[in-house]
Design an enzyme around this catalytic site. Structure first.
Site, PDB file in Angstrom:
ATOM      1  N   LYS A 184       0.862  -1.187   0.000  1.00 42.66           N
ATOM      2  CA  LYS A 184       0.000   0.000   0.000  1.00 42.66           C
ATOM      3  C   LYS A 184       0.897   1.235   0.000  1.00 42.66           C
ATOM      4  O   LYS A 184       1.187   1.826   1.043  1.00 42.66           O
ATOM      5  CB  LYS A 184      -0.917  -0.011   1.221  1.00 42.66           C
ATOM      6  N   GLY A 372      -8.985   0.025  -8.668  1.00 38.68           N
ATOM      7  CA  GLY A 372      -8.252  -0.573  -7.567  1.00 38.68           C
ATOM      8  C   GLY A 372      -8.625   0.019  -6.232  1.00 38.68           C
ATOM      9  O   GLY A 372      -9.199   1.107  -6.139  1.00 38.68           O
ATOM     10  N   SER A 373      -8.304  -0.712  -5.174  1.00 32.89           N
ATOM     11  CA  SER A 373      -8.586  -0.321  -3.801  1.00 32.89           C
ATOM     12  C   SER A 373     -10.088  -0.043  -3.648  1.00 32.89           C
ATOM     13  O   SER A 373     -10.902  -0.932  -3.874  1.00 32.89           O
ATOM     14  CB  SER A 373      -7.737   0.882  -3.405  1.00 32.89           C
ATOM     15  N   GLY A 374     -10.487   1.188  -3.342  1.00 36.49           N
ATOM     16  CA  GLY A 374     -11.921   1.476  -3.287  1.00 36.49           C
ATOM     17  C   GLY A 374     -12.600   1.223  -4.611  1.00 36.49           C
ATOM     18  O   GLY A 374     -13.775   0.835  -4.666  1.00 36.49           O
TER      19      GLY A 374
END
Length: 573
Positions: A184, A372-374
């Protein structure tokens, strides 16, 4: 008296400008359908900024400029041109395109699909540097034509990842970051002065995957080996005839010679621009009619509240999904996602509505450049997730960050006195460094958010939490890698997503459907004066676009506590 005259003059000028803007809006919105002559060539100037869905740009309309180039308009126009008997060919004028590889790949797929009709596609390059993405697209065309004096530069992909920690140290600013976990890296540019092993591993994996696909696809299209094509990339610079001799282009022509190639000598080529052809209704060509499928766009950073064309506001997107879910005339939903993530709370709100919608009708996600991610969380509950090989996705992780600006304040002569009621009332202050206990508390908080993330992902993707955690920890994957890992279902474009939704809804594959597209066009008043328009265009003016995107995203998410956000410097150039 003079003051009164000036006020009247100012009012009249403002009124005239407003009236002219309104007239230009009417001209743009309600201009008559263009006449397409038999044997026409659809001309698309593919350069500059390329967005997912165009929005009303009334200032540009006032100066009679074209609206922003969008993937939706290109997708629609090329589908129309394929079945339009008056369109014989397409000319792509290629320059630098401000988009990532997945969007370019989608247009490449559209070119190949158009060619199945037996019609020709020509790519014309006058001069451009760092043209690898665009050249990758050009290799799908029947002919690649370069200007005789034009420089074709294909020099591979790569670049530099900037780090500003030493600059922050000099001015007295410290970024305090808690994350899950080592991949991250969204805030590494503020906390490190180099690539960590995990950061380098992730980026080299992404770049290698995209570069290999580029070399394999382009070399095959040009009839050479991958090794020979890589040698050409290492040479990089080719001017005019050099490019032709190297086998990179088919012809070296001036404009008039190009038109002779397209239409034949002594024959006028009837050209129609992309912007004009947009005005041709798809229904006039037998497209976009029949049973309804909702096509919803989720674009940009995700945050709580209302959104706009380039910002994914959770309330707005939830409202769109709910509307499509409750509309019995809509048989399926396609959710087009192009987002690096953002607020954890906002992402979870959209995920919830997707989960409810899939219980009532088919729900398919089409991923663009990034999800990606959220951006992955809002997608993962769908029945089917479809992405491009070069889509950047995954990045299942959580981050918290704040800036300790105490030393900077001291240098500037700014002091502060603490008044506090509550043990943690000043935990987010910029006046001091967080204590170890506070950092531990924040870490525990984001670990809880991460656990919820991987628990939901495991349930949605029919995997275990341990399996998701192993490929999570914030790591970004390409679409090809994500498919092998089970994070997505299939490789394909928007057309494939629509086709998949049709199949799931029981609609015959050869039957047309009517797309109900959201966001719809906003009113003239809202576009000119609305808060959403202002928020969507609130940019921090800096010299570099990537720096601007980073700072603008941070600015928009400044009121959010926990983020699910992809690394800023990731996409290969």
């Amino acid at each position: 008296m003079k003051k009164g005259k000036y006020v009247i003059i100012i009012f009249l000028v403002f009124f005239i400008l407003l009236a002219a803007t309104f007239v230009s809006f009417l001209y743009y919105e309600f201009a008559k359908v263009p006449t397409v002559k038999p044997g026409s060539c659809l001309e698309i100037n593919l350069s500059g900024r390329l967005i997912e869905k165009s929005y009303p740009d009334f200032l540009s309309a006032f100066f009679m400029q074209q609206p922003p180039l969008s993937m939706y308009d290109i997708w629609t126009n090329m589908r129309k041109a394929k079945v339009d008997t008056k369109i014989d060919s397409i000319l792509l004028r290629l320059g630098y395109v401000d988009a990532d590889w997945a969007k370019i790949n989608e247009i490449r797929d559209l070119v190949l699909d158009f060619r199945k009709s037996g019609k020709k596609v020509y790519a014309y390059i006058e001069e451009a540097y760092d043209l690898d993405k665009e050249y990758y697209l050009a290799t799908a065309c029947d002919k690649i034509v370069l200007h005789p004096e034009g420089m074709l530069v294909i020099n591979g992909i790569g670049g530099y990842v900037p780090f500003v920690k030493k600059l922050l140290d000099k001015i007295g600013v410290e970024a305090e970051v808690e994350r899950v976990e080592e991949y991250k890296t969204a805030y590494n540019m503020f906390t490190k002065d180099h690539l960590t092993p995990a950061h380098r591993e992730m980026m080299e994996s992404i770049y290698s995957e995209i570069f290999s696909l580029y070399v394999e696809t382009a070399s095959k299209a040009r009839g050479m080996t991958a090794q020979d094509f890589e040698k050409l990339i290492d040479h990089a610079f080719f001017q005019g005839e050099q490019a032709k001799e190297a086998g990179l282009v088919d012809e070296v022509f001036y404009e008039d010679e190009l038109l002779d190639l397209i239409g034949g000598k002594n024959k006028k080529v009837n050209r129609i621009s992309h912007a004009k052809y947009v005005k041709t209704p798809p229904s006039s060509l037998g497209l976009n009619k029949g049973k309804k499928i909702a096509l919803l766009y989720g674009v940009g950073p995700i945050f709580t509240g209302e959104g706009a064309y380039s910002i994914m506001g959770s309330r707005t997107v939830v409202r769109w999904i709910r509307k499509a879910r409750k509309d019995d005339s809509i048989k399926a939903i396609v959710f087009r996602v192009d987002s690096p993530g953002g607020s954890a709370v906002a992402s979870d709100s959209i995920w919830r509505e997707v989960s409810l919608a899939k219980k009532e009708k088919p729900f398919v996600v089409s991923m663009s450049d990034m999800a990606g991610s959220g951006g992955y969380q809002v997608s993962m509950a769908a029945h089917k997730i479809i992405a491009h090989p070069q889509t950047l996705t995954g990045s299942i992780g959580v981050i918290f960050a704040k800036f300790n600006m105490g030393k900077l304040y001291e240098k500037l002569g700014i002091s502060g006195e603490k008044i506090s009621f509550g043990d943690k009332s000043d935990i987010l202050t910029t006046f001091r460094k967080s204590t170890d206990a506070e950092r531990a508390f924040l870490k525990e908080m984001i670990l809880d958010t991460y656990d919820n993330f991987i628990t939901k992902a495991a349930n949605d993707r029919s995997m275990t939490k341990e399996e998701i955690d192993k490929i999570g920890k914030g790591r970004v994957w390409t679409g090809s890698q994500a498919q092998k890992l089970g994070l997505i279902d299939d490789i394909g474009d928007l057309s494939k997503a629509v086709q998949t939704a049709k199949e799931m809804a029981g609609i015959p594959p050869d039957e047309e459907v009517a797309l109900v597209v959201l966001p719809k066009k906003v009113s003239l008043f809202d576009a000119l004066f609305g808060k959403l328009a202002a928020r969507a265009q609130s940019k921090i003016p800096v010299f570099d676009k990537k720096v601007q995107d980073v700072l603008s995203t941070i600015q928009m998410l400044r009121d959010e506590v926990i983020w699910e956000l992809m690394p800023f410097w990731l996409s290969p150039e």
